[in-house]
Design a protein around this motif. Structure first.
Motif, PDB file in Angstrom:
ATOM      1  N   LYS A 194      43.619  43.619  34.234  1.00  0.00           N
ATOM      2  CA  LYS A 194      43.976  44.618  33.231  1.00  0.00           C
ATOM      3  C   LYS A 194      44.246  45.972  33.874  1.00  0.00           C
ATOM      4  CE  LYS A 194      42.308  46.672  28.905  1.00  0.00           C
ATOM      5  NZ  LYS A 194      41.188  46.737  27.932  1.00  0.00           N
ATOM      6  N   THR A 195      43.517  46.288  34.924  1.00  0.00           N
ATOM      7  CA  THR A 195      43.664  47.579  35.600  1.00  0.00           C
ATOM      8  C   THR A 195      45.013  47.699  36.295  1.00  0.00           C
ATOM      9  OG1 THR A 195      41.279  47.713  35.969  1.00  0.00           O
ATOM     10  CG2 THR A 195      42.680  49.089  37.368  1.00  0.00           C
ATOM     11  N   LEU A 196      45.487  46.569  36.839  1.00  0.00           N
ATOM     12  CA  LEU A 196      46.729  46.573  37.604  1.00  0.00           C
ATOM     13  C   LEU A 196      47.938  46.393  36.695  1.00  0.00           C
ATOM     14  CD1 LEU A 196      45.363  44.350  40.495  1.00  0.00           C
ATOM     15  CD2 LEU A 196      45.844  46.805  40.619  1.00  0.00           C
ATOM     16  N   ASP A 197      49.110  46.714  37.217  1.00  0.00           N
ATOM     17  CA  ASP A 197      50.344  46.662  36.431  1.00  0.00           C
ATOM     18  C   ASP A 197      51.131  45.400  36.767  1.00  0.00           C
ATOM     19  OD1 ASP A 197      52.425  47.340  34.756  1.00  0.00           O
ATOM     20  OD2 ASP A 197      53.413  48.631  36.230  1.00  0.00           O
ATOM     21  N   PHE A 198      51.033  44.382  35.885  1.00  0.00           N
ATOM     22  CA  PHE A 198      51.739  43.127  36.090  1.00  0.00           C
ATOM     23  C   PHE A 198      52.697  42.867  34.937  1.00  0.00           C
ATOM     24  CE2 PHE A 198      47.697  42.041  38.421  1.00  0.00           C
ATOM     25  CZ  PHE A 198      48.270  42.037  39.687  1.00  0.00           C
ATOM     26  N   PRO A 199      53.792  42.142  35.189  1.00  0.00           N
ATOM     27  CA  PRO A 199      54.721  41.776  34.116  1.00  0.00           C
ATOM     28  C   PRO A 199      54.140  40.631  33.287  1.00  0.00           C
ATOM     29  CG  PRO A 199      55.415  40.759  36.164  1.00  0.00           C
ATOM     30  CD  PRO A 199      54.247  41.637  36.504  1.00  0.00           C
ATOM     31  N   PRO A 200      54.768  40.267  32.176  1.00  0.00           N
ATOM     32  CA  PRO A 200      54.305  39.122  31.387  1.00  0.00           C
ATOM     33  C   PRO A 200      54.142  37.875  32.255  1.00  0.00           C
ATOM     34  CG  PRO A 200      55.985  40.300  30.176  1.00  0.00           C
ATOM     35  CD  PRO A 200      55.939  40.914  31.552  1.00  0.00           C
ATOM     36  N   ALA A 201      53.026  37.161  32.069  1.00  0.00           N
ATOM     37  CA  ALA A 201      52.735  36.014  32.934  1.00  0.00           C
ATOM     38  C   ALA A 201      51.638  35.159  32.317  1.00  0.00           C
ATOM     39  CB  ALA A 201      52.297  36.496  34.313  1.00  0.00           C
ATOM     40  N   LYS A 202      51.480  33.962  32.870  1.00  0.00           N
ATOM     41  CA  LYS A 202      50.335  33.113  32.541  1.00  0.00           C
ATOM     42  C   LYS A 202      49.514  32.973  33.817  1.00  0.00           C
ATOM     43  CE  LYS A 202      50.482  29.395  29.928  1.00  0.00           C
ATOM     44  NZ  LYS A 202      50.712  28.014  29.413  1.00  0.00           N
ATOM     45  N   LEU A 203      48.250  33.394  33.774  1.00  0.00           N
ATOM     46  CA  LEU A 203      47.401  33.408  34.952  1.00  0.00           C
ATOM     47  C   LEU A 203      46.159  32.552  34.722  1.00  0.00           C
ATOM     48  CD1 LEU A 203      47.520  37.251  35.718  1.00  0.00           C
ATOM     49  CD2 LEU A 203      48.966  35.463  36.707  1.00  0.00           C
ATOM     50  N   ASP A 204      45.837  31.729  35.693  1.00  0.00           N
ATOM     51  CA  ASP A 204      44.643  30.884  35.590  1.00  0.00           C
ATOM     52  C   ASP A 204      43.461  31.626  36.198  1.00  0.00           C
ATOM     53  OD1 ASP A 204      42.659  28.889  35.722  1.00  0.00           O
ATOM     54  OD2 ASP A 204      44.203  27.342  35.712  1.00  0.00           O
ATOM     55  N   ILE A 205      42.644  32.201  35.335  1.00  0.00           N
ATOM     56  CA  ILE A 205      41.519  33.003  35.824  1.00  0.00           C
ATOM     57  C   ILE A 205      40.450  32.115  36.452  1.00  0.00           C
ATOM     58  CG2 ILE A 205      40.204  33.017  33.657  1.00  0.00           C
ATOM     59  CD1 ILE A 205      39.651  36.034  34.285  1.00  0.00           C
ATOM     60  N   GLY A 206      40.412  30.851  36.076  1.00  0.00           N
ATOM     61  CA  GLY A 206      39.464  29.921  36.698  1.00  0.00           C
ATOM     62  C   GLY A 206      39.748  29.754  38.177  1.00  0.00           C
ATOM     63  N   LYS A 207      41.016  29.538  38.502  1.00  0.00           N
ATOM     64  CA  LYS A 207      41.407  29.383  39.902  1.00  0.00           C
ATOM     65  C   LYS A 207      41.196  30.672  40.681  1.00  0.00           C
ATOM     66  CE  LYS A 207      44.806  25.731  39.067  1.00  0.00           C
ATOM     67  NZ  LYS A 207      46.230  25.324  39.157  1.00  0.00           N
ATOM     68  N   LEU A 208      41.521  31.797  40.043  1.00  0.00           N
ATOM     69  CA  LEU A 208      41.342  33.084  40.717  1.00  0.00           C
ATOM     70  C   LEU A 208      39.865  33.351  41.005  1.00  0.00           C
ATOM     71  CD1 LEU A 208      43.868  35.333  38.754  1.00  0.00           C
ATOM     72  CD2 LEU A 208      43.995  34.737  41.176  1.00  0.00           C
ATOM     73  N   THR A 209      39.002  33.068  40.043  1.00  0.00           N
ATOM     74  CA  THR A 209      37.571  33.284  40.237  1.00  0.00           C
ATOM     75  C   THR A 209      37.023  32.383  41.328  1.00  0.00           C
ATOM     76  OG1 THR A 209      37.311  33.907  37.903  1.00  0.00           O
ATOM     77  CG2 THR A 209      35.322  33.284  39.086  1.00  0.00           C
ATOM     78  N   TYR A 210      37.457  31.137  41.327  1.00  0.00           N
ATOM     79  CA  TYR A 210      37.013  30.188  42.346  1.00  0.00           C
ATOM     80  C   TYR A 210      37.437  30.659  43.737  1.00  0.00           C
ATOM     81  CZ  TYR A 210      36.709  25.837  45.024  1.00  0.00           C
ATOM     82  OH  TYR A 210      36.425  24.891  45.972  1.00  0.00           O
ATOM     83  N   GLU A 211      38.688  31.096  43.880  1.00  0.00           N
ATOM     84  CA  GLU A 211      39.180  31.579  45.182  1.00  0.00           C
ATOM     85  C   GLU A 211      38.480  32.870  45.593  1.00  0.00           C
ATOM     86  OE1 GLU A 211      43.408  31.903  45.111  1.00  0.00           O
ATOM     87  OE2 GLU A 211      43.729  29.799  44.556  1.00  0.00           O
ATOM     88  N   TYR A 212      38.153  33.696  44.616  1.00  0.00           N
ATOM     89  CA  TYR A 212      37.454  34.948  44.923  1.00  0.00           C
ATOM     90  C   TYR A 212      36.095  34.671  45.550  1.00  0.00           C
ATOM     91  CZ  TYR A 212      35.541  39.653  44.159  1.00  0.00           C
ATOM     92  OH  TYR A 212      34.974  40.907  44.324  1.00  0.00           O
ATOM     93  N   HIS A 213      35.393  33.642  45.063  1.00  0.00           N
ATOM     94  CA  HIS A 213      34.104  33.262  45.634  1.00  0.00           C
ATOM     95  C   HIS A 213      34.269  32.771  47.071  1.00  0.00           C
ATOM     96  CE1 HIS A 213      31.187  33.849  42.530  1.00  0.00           C
ATOM     97  NE2 HIS A 213      31.911  33.229  41.628  1.00  0.00           N
ATOM     98  N   LEU A 214      35.340  32.035  47.301  1.00  0.00           N
ATOM     99  CA  LEU A 214      35.563  31.490  48.636  1.00  0.00           C
ATOM    100  C   LEU A 214      35.949  32.570  49.638  1.00  0.00           C
ATOM    101  CD1 LEU A 214      37.587  28.224  47.799  1.00  0.00           C
ATOM    102  CD2 LEU A 214      35.140  28.435  48.311  1.00  0.00           C
ATOM    103  N   GLU A 215      36.586  33.647  49.152  1.00  0.00           N
ATOM    104  CA  GLU A 215      37.136  34.657  50.058  1.00  0.00           C
ATOM    105  C   GLU A 215      36.555  36.049  49.812  1.00  0.00           C
ATOM    106  OE1 GLU A 215      41.397  34.514  49.718  1.00  0.00           O
ATOM    107  OE2 GLU A 215      41.403  32.352  49.402  1.00  0.00           O
ATOM    108  N   ASP A 216      35.399  36.124  49.131  1.00  0.00           N
ATOM    109  CA  ASP A 216      34.881  37.434  48.747  1.00  0.00           C
ATOM    110  C   ASP A 216      34.542  38.326  49.933  1.00  0.00           C
ATOM    111  OD1 ASP A 216      32.726  35.996  49.590  1.00  0.00           O
ATOM    112  OD2 ASP A 216      31.427  36.459  47.884  1.00  0.00           O
ATOM    113  N   ASN A 217      34.298  37.718  51.094  1.00  0.00           N
ATOM    114  CA  ASN A 217      33.986  38.531  52.276  1.00  0.00           C
ATOM    115  C   ASN A 217      35.230  39.180  52.874  1.00  0.00           C
ATOM    116  OD1 ASN A 217      34.974  36.034  53.084  1.00  0.00           O
ATOM    117  ND2 ASN A 217      33.885  36.069  55.043  1.00  0.00           N
ATOM    118  N   GLN A 218      36.405  38.787  52.375  1.00  0.00           N
ATOM    119  CA  GLN A 218      37.651  39.340  52.900  1.00  0.00           C
ATOM    120  C   GLN A 218      38.153  40.535  52.096  1.00  0.00           C
ATOM    121  OE1 GLN A 218      40.653  36.293  53.496  1.00  0.00           O
ATOM    122  NE2 GLN A 218      39.113  34.721  53.843  1.00  0.00           N
ATOM    123  N   TYR A 219      37.536  40.784  50.937  1.00  0.00           N
ATOM    124  CA  TYR A 219      38.007  41.862  50.058  1.00  0.00           C
ATOM    125  C   TYR A 219      36.830  42.730  49.635  1.00  0.00           C
ATOM    126  CZ  TYR A 219      42.082  38.804  49.710  1.00  0.00           C
ATOM    127  OH  TYR A 219      43.169  38.006  49.993  1.00  0.00           O
TER     128      TYR A 219
END
Length: 273
Positions: free
Chosen positions: A100-125
């Motif tokens: 919500k904070t960022l500026d993206f165009p209309p889209a369909k986003l899978d927040i499940g996949k994003l959350t899962y990847e965030y856990h796997l790569e949280d030390n990189q961000y």
């Protein structure tokens, strides 16, 4: 010396004392309260993204729009079982807020996949915003989505289910917009009321959660507050959709009467299709 040992032993016993049933219950209540409050916040973000930015969030392909708190939590439980790793509503809120904070165009986003990847790569961000920004950095390179008028040719059970789905996904109206339904026969108050009732109530699929009203003067149904014209026609070539302000419409035939390319091409002869 004996007294010292006894005191130390007593202190250890005190520290390791298991919580009482009441304490466990109170802790569970507190956690469930926090979890449900986070879910309410998540639902608001999902709605804001959909209605303000035409960004649809899904959870491993499961729709999130118009879901209640319990349904959202159950979907998170399912997601955790699916990836064999807990997917927390608190993490979903964090990722959704970043989107919500960022500026993206209309889209369909899978927040499940994003959350899962965030856990796997949280030390990189350093945070969720940085993660989402990097993962979706190419989103703005996509072509702009233009609104598309939709006409349903036929209004049997399949047509009504399509109408329900389209109306529940209208959002800001930047994508597909149900503008008209084509049926045979006269369109009067009795017919409109019958069409409205069949759309509202279904013995197999349950009640439509939205609103349906009849506009006799304009021969239309008002579905979720928007006008859907009911057009009477015996054949598709006879219709002029532009008379209803409809241009370059996507016509979805659900009558079963037009079964091959040649027959379906008759729909393209209609003005405004």
């Amino acid at each position: 010396k004996f007294q010292t040992r006894f005191s130390d032993h007593s202190e250890n016993k005190k520290q390791l004392r298991p919580m009482s049933f009441d304490e466990v219950y109170e802790k569970e209540l507190s956690f469930q309260t926090d979890r449900r409050k986070a879910t309410v916040e998540f639902i608001k973000i999902v709605s804001d993204l959909w209605y303000d930015k035409s960004i649809e969030l899904v959870l491993f392909r499961n729709q999130l729009i118009d879901r209640n708190v319990s349904e959202i939590l159950n979907l998170h439980e399912y997601a955790g079982e699916f990836v064999q790793k807990p997917i927390s509503i608190f993490d979903s809120v964090e990722i959704a807020q970043a989107i919500k904070t960022l500026d993206f165009p209309p889209a369909k986003l899978d927040i499940g996949k994003l959350t899962y990847e965030y856990h796997l790569e949280d030390n990189q961000y350093p945070d969720a915003v940085s993660f989402v920004s990097d993962k979706l950095k190419d989103a703005n390179d996509q072509k702009e989505i233009k609104p598309k008028d939709v006409v349903l040719y036929g209004f049997g059970r399949i047509g009504r289910l399509l109408a329900r789905e389209l109306m529940s996904r209208t959002g800001k109206g930047n994508q597909m917009r149900l503008r008209a339904v084509v049926t045979r026969g006269n369109v009067d108050q009795t017919v409109l009321e019958k069409r409205a009732s069949l759309l509202q109530y279904d013995s197999v699929h349950g009640d439509f959660p939205g609103t349906v009203a009849v506009d006799v003067e304009n021969k239309a149904l008002i579905i979720n507050g928007t006008t859907v014209h009911i057009i009477s026609a015996n054949q598709p070539e006879d219709i002029d959709y532009t008379e209803y302000g409809i241009e370059d419409a996507l016509v979805i035939d659900n009558t079963g009467a037009f079964r091959d390319k040649e027959a379906l091409s008759r729909h393209l002869v209609a003005k405004g299709a």
